[in-house]
Scaffold this motif. Structure first.
Motif, mmCIF file in Angstrom:
data_model
loop_
_atom_site.group_PDB
_atom_site.id
_atom_site.type_symbol
_atom_site.label_atom_id
_atom_site.label_comp_id
_atom_site.label_asym_id
_atom_site.label_seq_id
_atom_site.Cartn_x
_atom_site.Cartn_y
_atom_site.Cartn_z
ATOM 1 N N ARG A 176 -2.129 -1.369 -6.629
ATOM 2 C CA ARG A 176 -3.243 -2.280 -6.927
ATOM 3 C C ARG A 176 -2.811 -3.343 -7.941
ATOM 4 O O ARG A 176 -3.089 -4.534 -7.772
ATOM 5 N N THR B 45 0.825 -1.192 0.000
ATOM 6 C CA THR B 45 0.000 0.000 0.000
ATOM 7 C C THR B 45 0.863 1.245 0.000
ATOM 8 O O THR B 45 1.984 1.236 0.521
ATOM 9 N N GLY C 142 -7.832 5.109 -4.075
ATOM 10 C CA GLY C 142 -7.588 3.762 -3.587
ATOM 11 C C GLY C 142 -6.907 3.719 -2.241
ATOM 12 O O GLY C 142 -6.769 2.650 -1.643
#
Length: 374
Positions: A348, A35, A57
């Motif tokens: 992602r 992340t 996101g």
């Protein structure tokens, strides 16, 4: 070592080589890893609302303890119920310790075994930042994850200075653990410069303590980037696999791709937001400096493959250039959204590639041209 903090857990979900995916469970929701954490220095990711940040996101952001300590003060934030409520950010949050900012104020601070003494850059007032104060301030801010106070030496520091930084950081680690808020996760910070042996020795010292995660500090502070990548490849995979691994303050998309390949789970960096405010858009094909004359009649989007509002709503490079040259502040928001969407897309796609066992191919597709190159 098992995670013990209430409401905090990390579990690995897939692995491809050293690269891995995981789920970080916090009191404010789950965070899929790897992340990227946008940086909210003053309790805000510059130019964007929390809703816009979440749309990229991001499910965890970073707050800057030093700046929030000085203004508005932890007492104000604690009174409303913590940084989540103060900023209207409903997802997970991490705060740094304030040590990097204090240590970087070379002409305003002194450092001793007790901590940092420095002068505020706002009003010159004398401030004392000790491990206990760092925990007290972060406890009042109330983020899901706090960071220990550490010594971050420059990349040019001597071996003796590096050894001393590690030793003091270890002693401060124990003090931070003793002073932490019981329901707040705490990460230790591994120092050691570019010496692999020193890094691993310091990591072993901190891994023996009850930290909820381990961070790699003291990178991208003057050492050659190639050397940083080399050391990360040696050190990151050997950090305790049961805890999240966090690379602090790094970096470019290339840095992220290489570090994810070495097993790093968490990142933060001001680059995507700072570069946006300087008129730079990052794309997978290279960096766009929007003020350049070649974009004056370029009516294409920044990146045809990008799903950010700036690209999908039809704003052209020519229009963005016009806004930037005219000093219209909305363009800073548009470029910031775009850049953070690119970082969100990167992590992602990295998670999907790791789960599918094709991370090497994914990395090659991103490393063909560093998006921070001009």
């Amino acid at each position: 070592m098992a995670i013990s903090t209430f409401g905090f857990e990390f579990r690995q979900t897939a692995q491809d080589g050293a690269a891995r995916t995981g789920v970080l469970t916090t009191p404010h929701g789950e965070v899929e890893t790897p992340t990227f954490m946008p940086v909210g220095t003053q309790g805000s990711v510059k130019t964007l609302t929390p809703e816009e940040v979440a749309a990229t996101g991001a499910r965890i952001v970073l707050g800057n303890t030093y700046h929030l300590w000085l203004r508005p003060g932890p007492e104000v934030i604690d009174k409303i119920g913590g940084l989540h409520k103060f900023t209207c950010w409903p997802h997970a949050m991490l705060t740094d310790s304030g040590g990097f900012q204090a240590f970087s104020l070379a002409d305003r601070r002194t450092v001793s075994e007790e901590g940092f003494v420095f002068r505020s850059h706002l009003d010159g007032s004398r401030r004392v930042l000790t491990p206990e104060v760092a925990m007290q301030v972060q406890g009042a801010l109330g983020a899901d994850i706090a960071m220990q106070l550490d010594i971050c030496p420059p990349g040019t520091a001597s071996p003796r200075e590096m050894d001393e930084a590690c030793a003091v950081t270890t002693r401060w680690a124990r003090r931070c653990l003793s002073a932490k808020r019981p329901d707040q996760a705490l990460f230790g910070i591994v120092q050691g410069g570019t010496d692999v042996r020193r890094r691993l020795a310091h990591a072993d010292e901190l891994a023996a303590m009850s930290f909820d995660g381990l961070a790699l500090g003291g990178f991208s502070v003057g050492e050659p980037i190639e050397k940083m990548h080399e050391v990360l490849a040696e050190v990151a995979p050997r950090l305790d696999a049961s805890r999240p691994r966090y690379l602090m303050g790094v970096g470019t998309p290339t840095d992220l791709v290489r570090a994810i390949g070495a097993g790093v789970d968490m990142f933060d960096c001001v680059l995507p937001t700072r570069n946006a405010r300087n008129g730079q858009a990052l794309t997978k094909q290279g960096r766009i400096v929007i003020k350049q004359a070649r974009y004056k009649e370029d009516f294409s989007p920044l990146d045809p493959g990008c799903e950010c509002p700036t690209c999908t709503q039809g704003y052209s490079r020519a229009y963005l250039r016009h806004l930037f040259m005219a000093g219209e502040v909305v363009v800073l928001r548009m470029l910031t959204e775009h850049n953070l969407h690119l970082y969100g897309r990167l992590v992602r796609e990295a998670r999907a590639a790791i789960a599918a066992g094709r991370y090497a191919a994914f990395a090659r597709s991103w490393l063909t041209k560093d998006v921070a190159d001009s």
